[in-house]
Motif scaffolding. Sequence first.
Motif, PDB file in Angstrom:
ATOM      1  N   VAL A  28     -26.382   1.248 -24.708  1.00  0.00           N
ATOM      2  CA  VAL A  28     -27.260   0.148 -25.136  1.00  0.00           C
ATOM      3  C   VAL A  28     -27.864  -0.597 -23.943  1.00  0.00           C
ATOM      4  O   VAL A  28     -29.056  -0.871 -23.906  1.00  0.00           O
ATOM      5  N   LEU A  29     -27.043  -0.893 -22.956  1.00  0.00           N
ATOM      6  CA  LEU A  29     -27.492  -1.750 -21.856  1.00  0.00           C
ATOM      7  C   LEU A  29     -27.742  -0.996 -20.553  1.00  0.00           C
ATOM      8  O   LEU A  29     -28.174  -1.601 -19.574  1.00  0.00           O
ATOM      9  N   GLY A  30     -27.432   0.283 -20.541  1.00  0.00           N
ATOM     10  CA  GLY A  30     -27.515   1.060 -19.295  1.00  0.00           C
ATOM     11  C   GLY A  30     -28.820   0.889 -18.553  1.00  0.00           C
ATOM     12  O   GLY A  30     -28.833   0.734 -17.337  1.00  0.00           O
ATOM     13  N   HIS A  32     -31.048  -1.547 -19.056  1.00  0.00           N
ATOM     14  CA  HIS A  32     -31.597  -2.900 -19.195  1.00  0.00           C
ATOM     15  C   HIS A  32     -30.891  -3.922 -18.313  1.00  0.00           C
ATOM     16  O   HIS A  32     -31.527  -4.818 -17.781  1.00  0.00           O
TER      17      HIS A  32
END
Lengths: 175, 360
Positions: A28-30, A32
Amino acid sequence: MLADEGASRQGSVRLVLPCVVLVVLQLVLGGHLKLFGASADFLLVIVGLLALMRGDVTGCVAGFVCGLAFDLLGSGMVGLTALLGSVLGFAVGRASRSMAEGWAPRLALFAVADLALNVAYLIFLTILGVLDVGGWAVLGRVIASTIADVAVAAITFFLVFGHPRLGRGKRPELR
Amino acid sequence: MPDISTSMVERRSPKATRLLVIFVIASLVIITAYAREGSRGPVHALRGVVQTVASPFQLVGSQIEKPFAAIDTFFTNASADSATLSELSDENSRLTAQLAQMNEYANENARLASLVGLTDAYDLSGVAARVVATSSDDWSDTITIDKGSSSGIKVDLPVVTGGGVIGQVVSVSATTSVVRLVTDPEMGISAMLQNSRAVGVLTGSVDGSLSLTYVSSDTDVLVGEIVVTSGLGGVYPKGLPIGVVTTTTPSSSGQYREITVRPIWPSQHYEEVYVVTSYDDGLDGTELATSFVRDAGSDAASAATATSATADAQPAQDASGQASTAPASGTGAGAVEADTQATTDEQADGQADGQTEGGA
């Protein structure tokens, strides 16, 4: 005996849960979440965690699997992180045998291994002609990348190893 | 009694060491296969599958990121006028938050208008897409967009924004594609200096800067000169803007110049992009580039001033009417700052004396 089984199951959950959370965070955050312009490698923290808790064999397997997954999720050369991840898992698992209890020494070990991995990655890319090793920008990226990884590892290790019961999680057995 | 540590090493090391050797060999095989195979090879195909599976998570990530961008804008607005805001009530705070959201929409609208302007001016056909993620590894500069092979996107297609070329599609899954940006260290584009017409290879670097190489040292290169695609190689349409020259010095060998180029748009500002699927081969858009570089890097007022300056120097461009197709988006991306803009305009006016660093 039932108590042993319960404790074992609880230990497994406590090991699997942070790994699942870290995998989801990577997905999900990789792309961002960035710290000083560098992304944290959540999968590498899994490798460190498993190597510290289960030893060199598990660390080596986790390093290869997580490294390959990271390569496939990214856009760089596939296989390079798998290679370095398996070495990191092996080395951290081996070094963890003589590790003092507590989360801080383990974090220090992971930080050193992660820095070595980032430098090795840089050297490989330079050998392959992708990067020019010279210049402060490259050095800055290595340090930023390591800081981002260690920041995630610090939180994870504190939650896992800092807990009085979790800290005694299953370690490599001396036979 | 045997030493415990020795016993442990004897019993445990062979298995771990064997595994390590196996994984190292397997990794080297994968690296070799990846390097040797084409974009349709098994490793690339596997990457496409993995990225298809991961794309819903990345979309969630991009949605999570949006409110934080709005909050960032809110705090920027609040700090800009703190004396007034200190007297605001809860109602005003709510309105400010709404204003921040409206600013987001306005900025998006300006970016899209600029994108449409560029595609119209250069007669480009393709697919518009949103950026859903940036590269998760720290040694490459890529973005992931929300359109893939199901939308007609293929590997090697060029990608542009309202300011010009930003990269090239390197891998495609059904619903997403990965675009390697011009600032990626592995990227190389055949590029041309707009005024001197010298052709070189534009390469990226880790720090996000661009270098134009293989430009002969006897070429006059001006700071602020616009770098455009050369059209050689057949991937990019000719004349699309890429960046602006920031420094130029003779190389140590003396054969070529060392030219540093600043990309028109910083990579962190990419939100909507356009994947070019076809374009007019015969079009040379080099003369159009100036207006798009201006639009990408300056506000509306300075753009208007610069337009009048350039109009004096380039009457042929206005006569064609092509420059007027580019909207003054005023997005203020900041890639081309006022000083560079001034240099470009002076250069257009033929006042370039003394701006060439290091001499020819």
